[in-house]
Design an enzyme around this catalytic site. Structure first.
Site, PDB file in Angstrom:
ATOM      1  N   ARG A  85      21.450  59.028 -27.024  1.00 13.58           N
ATOM      2  CA  ARG A  85      20.414  58.428 -27.870  1.00 13.58           C
ATOM      3  C   ARG A  85      19.875  57.151 -27.265  1.00 13.58           C
ATOM      4  O   ARG A  85      20.620  56.207 -27.031  1.00 13.58           O
ATOM      5  CB  ARG A  85      20.973  58.112 -29.258  1.00 13.58           C
ATOM      6  CG  ARG A  85      21.231  59.372 -30.059  1.00 13.58           C
ATOM      7  CD  ARG A  85      22.060  59.094 -31.290  1.00 13.58           C
ATOM      8  NE  ARG A  85      22.642  60.351 -31.745  1.00 13.58           N
ATOM      9  CZ  ARG A  85      22.339  60.958 -32.881  1.00 13.58           C
ATOM     10  NH1 ARG A  85      21.486  60.428 -33.699  1.00 13.58           N
ATOM     11  NH2 ARG A  85      22.901  62.092 -33.194  1.00 13.58           N
ATOM     12  N   HIS A 127      15.415  61.717 -50.209  1.00 17.04           N
ATOM     13  CA  HIS A 127      14.075  61.922 -49.630  1.00 17.04           C
ATOM     14  C   HIS A 127      13.034  62.307 -50.674  1.00 17.04           C
ATOM     15  O   HIS A 127      11.924  62.689 -50.319  1.00 17.04           O
ATOM     16  CB  HIS A 127      14.140  62.985 -48.520  1.00 17.04           C
ATOM     17  CG  HIS A 127      14.966  62.515 -47.370  1.00 17.04           C
ATOM     18  ND1 HIS A 127      14.460  61.724 -46.366  1.00 17.04           N
ATOM     19  CD2 HIS A 127      16.285  62.673 -47.107  1.00 17.04           C
ATOM     20  CE1 HIS A 127      15.437  61.426 -45.518  1.00 17.04           C
ATOM     21  NE2 HIS A 127      16.541  61.996 -45.948  1.00 17.04           N
ATOM     22  N   LYS A 165      14.234  54.670 -48.279  1.00 17.97           N
ATOM     23  CA  LYS A 165      13.185  55.550 -47.734  1.00 17.97           C
ATOM     24  C   LYS A 165      11.869  55.173 -48.426  1.00 17.97           C
ATOM     25  O   LYS A 165      11.289  54.159 -48.079  1.00 17.97           O
ATOM     26  CB  LYS A 165      13.545  57.021 -47.935  1.00 17.97           C
ATOM     27  CG  LYS A 165      14.991  57.356 -47.586  1.00 17.97           C
ATOM     28  CD  LYS A 165      15.242  57.550 -46.119  1.00 17.97           C
ATOM     29  CE  LYS A 165      16.687  57.946 -45.881  1.00 17.97           C
ATOM     30  NZ  LYS A 165      17.153  57.804 -44.536  1.00 17.97           N
ATOM     31  N   THR A 180      31.166  43.725 -49.933  1.00 21.29           N
ATOM     32  CA  THR A 180      30.241  42.736 -50.493  1.00 21.29           C
ATOM     33  C   THR A 180      28.999  43.423 -51.049  1.00 21.29           C
ATOM     34  O   THR A 180      28.480  44.360 -50.458  1.00 21.29           O
ATOM     35  CB  THR A 180      29.866  41.727 -49.379  1.00 21.29           C
ATOM     36  OG1 THR A 180      31.079  41.112 -48.950  1.00 21.29           O
ATOM     37  CG2 THR A 180      28.905  40.666 -49.872  1.00 21.29           C
TER      38      THR A 180
HETATM   39  C1  LIG Z   1      19.918  63.168 -47.381  1.00 21.96           C
HETATM   40  C2  LIG Z   1      20.422  61.799 -47.087  1.00 21.96           C
HETATM   41  N1  LIG Z   1      21.361  61.261 -47.884  1.00 21.96           N
HETATM   42  C3  LIG Z   1      21.857  60.035 -47.653  1.00 21.96           C
HETATM   43  C4  LIG Z   1      21.411  59.268 -46.596  1.00 21.96           C
HETATM   44  C5  LIG Z   1      21.987  57.909 -46.352  1.00 21.96           C
HETATM   45  O1  LIG Z   1      21.176  56.944 -46.919  1.00 21.96           O
HETATM   46  P1  LIG Z   1      21.153  55.451 -46.340  1.00 21.96           P
HETATM   47  O2  LIG Z   1      20.267  55.452 -45.140  1.00 21.96           O
HETATM   48  O3  LIG Z   1      20.644  54.642 -47.477  1.00 21.96           O
HETATM   49  O4  LIG Z   1      22.556  55.110 -45.995  1.00 21.96           O
HETATM   50  C6  LIG Z   1      20.425  59.762 -45.747  1.00 21.96           C
HETATM   51  C7  LIG Z   1      19.945  58.917 -44.622  1.00 21.96           C
HETATM   52  O5  LIG Z   1      19.247  59.198 -43.758  1.00 21.96           O
HETATM   53  C8  LIG Z   1      19.922  61.069 -45.980  1.00 21.96           C
HETATM   54  O6  LIG Z   1      18.995  61.604 -45.174  1.00 21.96           O
END
Ligand SMILES: Cc1ncc(COP(=O)(O)O)c(C=O)c1O
Length: 414
Positions: free
Chosen positions: A32, A227, A258, A288
């Site tokens: 990556r 999403h 998002k 925290t």
């Molecule tokens: C379907 C899904 N659930 C949970 C998460 C995790 O969320 P966060 O980025 O707030 O940790 C993501 C993150 O990309 C995700 O795509």
């Protein structure tokens, strides 16, 4: 005097090990490389890329800041005001000295959004999934988990950490889920974990049918709406809301990172379930809490998006334009029902070359998506257009994709 230890011949060559493992990723084209970008509060989707030849403008096509809320003036104002009024940090874990009135307000806001009795805020969506699923699965006596094969890594981690038996059903396969549920007594606790909008496929879960099965087999439903919130449903209340199914989901999980453009995660559900997670989840108790600028920005963003049908309409008109233009090309894109448009490349090295060329030659930034985020052979670009991409940008993107598709696939094949 302590004896000076001399290195033993058999000592572990740690760095060699790390380098060897990384070189495997490089050989497979899966290493990556993060583009060194600078986002600008009022210029999205244009960002600055720190290339080796200096700073260059690029158009970002893979942001999860779906509605550009990270740079909405009211959200920025809420964050700034909270930092100057309450300070930069929260002061500790929620149990020690880190519960603030803004946490309470945010939890009430998400509970109301999903029409649930209670909400609980975590430091990220990942932590919300991991902590809640682990706590519930471990706590419920003889619990069994049922998961769609495409659920997020954080959900898999939560269930794996609970060490309960788990069944993976193939993506959206209701018949397989039924067979799996059918092999357990009705009174044995069960959790079905699934996602409303699958982020890599851009497709939807059959929410209503899964709720029907859950009812028939007496299972708890756990739905990740990460999403979907902000975009689908009334005032952005998610896909379950849009389909009139929210009341049938026991735990709705989502985040503020998002469409809400900030950071942090949450669950909503019944008062007793949420209180149980609050009282037993290690990932909630021993870390925290979110700082005031984040909680305040998240509240502001949710409030703004409750009234933002115009922004959602703009998003959909751009999504439709992109799909429409792509349909006139040879590009292998998925005509999804959602705002996410995957372009499947099917090979890690080509995927990386493809996105490198987009960045270097066209000033377009899309991150390649490889295993383990998607299965091998399913490597892809994941396009996310926002309300702030203009028509010219969308046309440029489609033309660039069509041209590169020709270069990477048609010419080589011919
Ligand atoms: C379907 C899904 N659930 C949970 C998460 C995790 O969320 P966060 O980025 O707030 O940790 C993501 C993150 O990309 C995700 O795509």
């Amino acid at each position: 005097m302590f004896p000076i230890k001399t290195a033993r011949l058999s000592s572990m060559p740690y760095d060699n090990f790390f380098e060897q493992e990384l070189s495997i990723l490089k050989t497979e084209g899966r290493y990556r490389v993060f583009a060194d970008l600078e986002r600008h509060a009022h210029k999205a989707p244009i960002a600055s890329w720190y290339s080796k030849d200096g700073k260059k403008p690029v158009v970002v096509w893979c942001s999860n800041d779906y509605l550009g809320m990270s740079h909405h003036p009211l959200v920025i104002e809420a964050a700034t005001k909270a930092a100057t009024t309450y300070g930069a940090g929260s002061g500790g874990t929620r149990n020690i000295s880190g519960t603030g009135h803004l946490h309470v307000e945010l939890e009430n806001t998400v509970a109301k959004l999903h029409e649930k009795e209670a909400g609980l805020v975590f430091t990220s969506g990942y932590v919300a999934n991991e902590a809640t699923l682990c706590t519930l699965a471990k706590g419920l006596p003889n619990c069994v988990a049922f998961c769609d094969e495409r659920i997020h890594a954080s959900m898999i981690q939560g269930i794996s950490h609970s060490r309960v038996p788990k069944h993976i059903f193939s993506h959206n396969n209701l018949e397989q889920l039924r067979q799996q549920l059918d092999s357990y007594p009705l009174n044995q606790p069960k959790i079905i974990a699934f996602v409303s909008v699958y982020s890599m496929e851009g497709d939807f879960a059959p929410i209503e049918a899964i709720c029907d099965l859950a009812k028939e087999y007496n299972a708890l439903t756990y739905l990740d709406e990460v999403h979907a919130v902000g975009i689908y449903g009334k005032g952005g209340a998610g896909l379950a809301n849009a389909l009139g199914q929210s009341h049938r989901i026991d735990i709705i999980q989502a985040n503020f990172a998002k469409a809400y453009g900030v950071i942090g995660g949450y669950i909503t559900g019944s008062k007793s379930l949420v209180d149980y997670v609050r009282s037993f989840a290690s990932g909630f108790i021993f870390t925290t809490s979110l700082p005031p600028m984040v909680t305040s920005a998240a509240i502001s963003s949710i409030n703004v998006l409750q009234q933002a049908d115009d922004l959602r309409q703009k998003l959909w008109s751009n999504v439709n334009l992109l799909k429409n233009l792509l349909s006139k090309t040879k590009v292998n894109y998925h005509h999804t029902p959602s705002h996410i448009v995957p372009v499947v490349i099917g090979n890690a090295k080509i995927c990386k070359d493809f996105t490198d060329t987009l960045l270097h030659d066209f000033g377009i930034y899309v991150q390649p998506i490889n295993y383990p985020t998607v299965p091998r052979g399913q490597e892809r670009l994941r396009l996310t257009v926002t309300p702030f991409h203009n028509e010219e940008m969308i046309k440029d993107m489609t033309n660039a994709l069509a041209l590169l598709w020709e270069k990477f696939f048609m010419l080589k094949a011919g």
